[in-house]
Scaffold this motif. Structure first.
Motif, PDB file in Angstrom:
ATOM      1  N   ALA A  34      18.191 -12.207   4.000  1.00  0.00           N
ATOM      2  CA  ALA A  34      19.535 -12.723   3.735  1.00  0.00           C
ATOM      3  C   ALA A  34      19.617 -13.269   2.783  1.00  0.00           C
ATOM      4  O   ALA A  34      20.619 -13.359   1.859  1.00  0.00           O
ATOM      5  N   ALA A  35      18.806 -14.546   2.617  1.00  0.00           N
ATOM      6  CA  ALA A  35      19.160 -15.399   1.317  1.00  0.00           C
ATOM      7  C   ALA A  35      18.681 -14.573  -0.089  1.00  0.00           C
ATOM      8  O   ALA A  35      19.276 -14.856  -0.854  1.00  0.00           O
ATOM      9  N   GLU A  36      17.987 -13.603   0.014  1.00  0.00           N
ATOM     10  CA  GLU A  36      17.343 -12.862  -0.998  1.00  0.00           C
ATOM     11  C   GLU A  36      18.717 -12.088  -1.516  1.00  0.00           C
ATOM     12  O   GLU A  36      19.266 -12.016  -2.602  1.00  0.00           O
ATOM     13  N   ARG A  37      19.024 -11.349  -0.747  1.00  0.00           N
ATOM     14  CA  ARG A  37      20.297 -10.610  -0.858  1.00  0.00           C
ATOM     15  C   ARG A  37      21.502 -11.362  -1.362  1.00  0.00           C
ATOM     16  O   ARG A  37      22.265 -10.818  -2.290  1.00  0.00           O
ATOM     17  N   ALA A  38      21.636 -12.410  -0.918  1.00  0.00           N
ATOM     18  CA  ALA A  38      22.950 -13.302  -1.182  1.00  0.00           C
ATOM     19  C   ALA A  38      22.845 -13.630  -2.840  1.00  0.00           C
ATOM     20  O   ALA A  38      23.712 -13.787  -3.457  1.00  0.00           O
ATOM     21  N   LEU A  39      21.421 -14.170  -3.004  1.00  0.00           N
ATOM     22  CA  LEU A  39      21.288 -14.819  -4.316  1.00  0.00           C
ATOM     23  C   LEU A  39      21.024 -13.416  -5.333  1.00  0.00           C
ATOM     24  O   LEU A  39      21.745 -13.619  -6.451  1.00  0.00           O
ATOM     25  N   ASP A  40      20.651 -12.477  -4.916  1.00  0.00           N
ATOM     26  CA  ASP A  40      20.795 -11.301  -5.900  1.00  0.00           C
ATOM     27  C   ASP A  40      22.301 -10.883  -6.121  1.00  0.00           C
ATOM     28  O   ASP A  40      22.534 -10.545  -7.123  1.00  0.00           O
ATOM     29  N   HIS A  41      22.844 -10.843  -5.195  1.00  0.00           N
ATOM     30  CA  HIS A  41      24.475 -10.624  -5.198  1.00  0.00           C
ATOM     31  C   HIS A  41      25.156 -11.467  -6.157  1.00  0.00           C
ATOM     32  O   HIS A  41      25.817 -10.809  -7.094  1.00  0.00           O
ATOM     33  N   TYR A  42      24.816 -12.817  -6.227  1.00  0.00           N
ATOM     34  CA  TYR A  42      25.800 -13.569  -7.053  1.00  0.00           C
ATOM     35  C   TYR A  42      24.755 -13.841  -8.394  1.00  0.00           C
ATOM     36  O   TYR A  42      25.636 -14.165  -9.637  1.00  0.00           O
ATOM     37  N   LEU A  43      23.607 -13.843  -8.563  1.00  0.00           N
ATOM     38  CA  LEU A  43      22.878 -14.493  -9.620  1.00  0.00           C
ATOM     39  C   LEU A  43      22.313 -13.315 -10.378  1.00  0.00           C
ATOM     40  O   LEU A  43      21.864 -13.177 -11.689  1.00  0.00           O
ATOM     41  N   LYS A  44      21.692 -12.101  -9.708  1.00  0.00           N
ATOM     42  CA  LYS A  44      21.053 -10.892 -10.456  1.00  0.00           C
ATOM     43  C   LYS A  44      21.997 -10.201 -11.432  1.00  0.00           C
ATOM     44  O   LYS A  44      23.170 -10.011 -11.168  1.00  0.00           O
ATOM     45  N   PRO A  45      21.608 -10.223 -12.565  1.00  0.00           N
ATOM     46  CA  PRO A  45      22.571  -9.624 -13.470  1.00  0.00           C
ATOM     47  C   PRO A  45      22.763  -8.059 -13.375  1.00  0.00           C
ATOM     48  O   PRO A  45      21.768  -7.520 -12.743  1.00  0.00           O
ATOM     49  N   THR A  46      24.065  -7.716 -13.664  1.00  0.00           N
ATOM     50  CA  THR A  46      24.031  -6.244 -13.099  1.00  0.00           C
ATOM     51  C   THR A  46      23.602  -5.327 -14.134  1.00  0.00           C
ATOM     52  O   THR A  46      23.445  -5.638 -15.560  1.00  0.00           O
ATOM     53  N   THR A  47      23.349  -3.899 -13.970  1.00  0.00           N
ATOM     54  CA  THR A  47      22.706  -3.178 -15.230  1.00  0.00           C
ATOM     55  C   THR A  47      23.983  -3.046 -16.243  1.00  0.00           C
ATOM     56  O   THR A  47      25.100  -2.739 -15.885  1.00  0.00           O
TER      57      THR A  47
END
Length: 126
Positions: A34-47
């Motif tokens: 859940a933490a990884e999904r939340a971090l990816d949602h907010y911090l991972k750059p979009t394509t």
């Protein structure tokens, strides 16, 4: 005024056997996911999106010189100013003031384009 509020019902502390507690089974793997999904949602750059290709339906020909473009813009703004002024004469006070304000903005744009035309150096003809 003092209002009597009832005390909440007394419950025992949540345990592993309490079926209503959302925290009864804290699985570290689920929490990490859940933490990884939340971090990816907010911090991972979009394509990156592919560059937008504008429609060719209303394209101004690239070979037209700046003087012609400015002259056309000036004439279009003058026409819009006249149309807004004529339309404002048909309306009542609150809408008339709004339309006259828009007409004034168009007229100021027309003046700016006229000044740009005046400052434009005419191309030398050989």
């Amino acid at each position: 005024m003092f209002k009597i509020t009832p005390n909440p019902p007394e419950t025992d502390a949540p345990t592993d056997s309490d079926p209503t507690s959302p925290y009864s089974t804290l699985d570290p793997t689920k929490l990490n996911d859940a933490a990884e999904r939340a971090l990816d949602h907010y911090l991972k750059p979009t394509t990156p999106q592919p560059p937008r290709k504008p429609s060719g339906m209303f394209v101004v020909a690239p070979q037209i010189d700046n003087e012609s473009l400015l002259a056309h813009a000036c004439e279009s703004m003058a026409s819009a100013s006249i149309m807004l002024s004529d339309f404002a004469a048909l309306l009542d006070t609150p809408y008339r003031h709004t339309l006259l304000g828009i007409q004034q903005v168009v007229m100021l744009g027309e003046l700016a384009v006229n000044r740009a035309l005046d400052n434009l150096e005419p191309p030398t003809r050989n």
